[in-house]
Design an enzyme around this catalytic site. Sequence first.
Site, short mmCIF file in Angstrom:
data_model
loop_
_atom_site.label_atom_id
_atom_site.label_comp_id
_atom_site.label_asym_id
_atom_site.label_seq_id
_atom_site.Cartn_x
_atom_site.Cartn_y
_atom_site.Cartn_z
N LYS A 1 -9.24 -46.99 82.97
CA LYS A 1 -9.15 -45.70 83.64
C LYS A 1 -8.36 -45.88 84.94
CE LYS A 1 -11.63 -42.27 86.28
NZ LYS A 1 -12.90 -41.88 86.97
N GLY B 1 -17.62 -36.20 93.07
CA GLY B 1 -18.91 -36.22 93.72
C GLY B 1 -19.35 -34.91 94.35
N ASN C 1 -20.48 -39.40 86.76
CA ASN C 1 -21.30 -40.45 87.36
C ASN C 1 -22.33 -39.83 88.31
OD1 ASN C 1 -20.60 -43.59 89.14
ND2 ASN C 1 -22.48 -42.73 88.42
#
EC number: 2.8.1.10
Length: 259
Positions: free
Chosen positions: A100, A161, A209
């Site tokens: 990635k 995030g 994530n």
Amino acid sequence: MDTLNIAGKSYNSRLLVGTGKYKDFEQTKAAIDASGAEIVTVAIRRTNIGQNAGEPSLLDFLPPEEYTYLPNTAGCYSADDAVRTLRLARELLDGHKLVKLEVLGDPRTLYPNMLETLKAAETLVKDGFDVMVYCSDDPIIAKQLEELGCAAVMPLASLIGSGMGILNPWNLQIIIENAKIPVLVDAGVGTASDAAIAMELGCQGVLMNTAIAAAQDPILMAGAMKKAIEAGREAFLAGRMPRKLYSASPSSPTSGLIS
């Protein structure tokens, strides 16, 4: 069978999960097991996969023979740095080619630097890597990455995030419709409904994530994300009913009513 196909390999799960931000490797493994993910991404600069001898290694908790590793270049701000990092990952993982790529442009927003990303992608593809690439939701850039030979494009839903969900579904739709390689949403997913929406739009998968690791119960959230990905994919394949503004349609027939 409806599988995710990347770089010549098929996967049953369309959920790709990161390995950072958990309290320890035990929680990382428990969350990933609950998610059903087969591809796990790891930040080479932040997670030990053998480069720090004598320290606990992620490889001990998530054996490479059981999971497909996706080394990433989190924390890289130049093409040269990203290429160097992934070449190191290839050595650590015995010639592993699936990676990635992300090249950041700003440490506050973590928005991608697409000029450096394009430069790195070209080098890595020529060097034999199968490149999944984090990018902006610009349809032109996504097409250029495909033409360079990338294995998949991964436009952001919103900032890394942030948990803000999909802020521009229209651009994602254009990217999906024009792509001949898999399109996966990467960054910005906050909860299960965000993942389901990405899949309903026609994305081939979702990488996340923080949405799992920062949840109050990461293991429970991982299971919720697994279900959301599956439900969104099935809804996409089923084909939703058309939207009809101000045109109600009763669920029951209106003829033959008992008077």
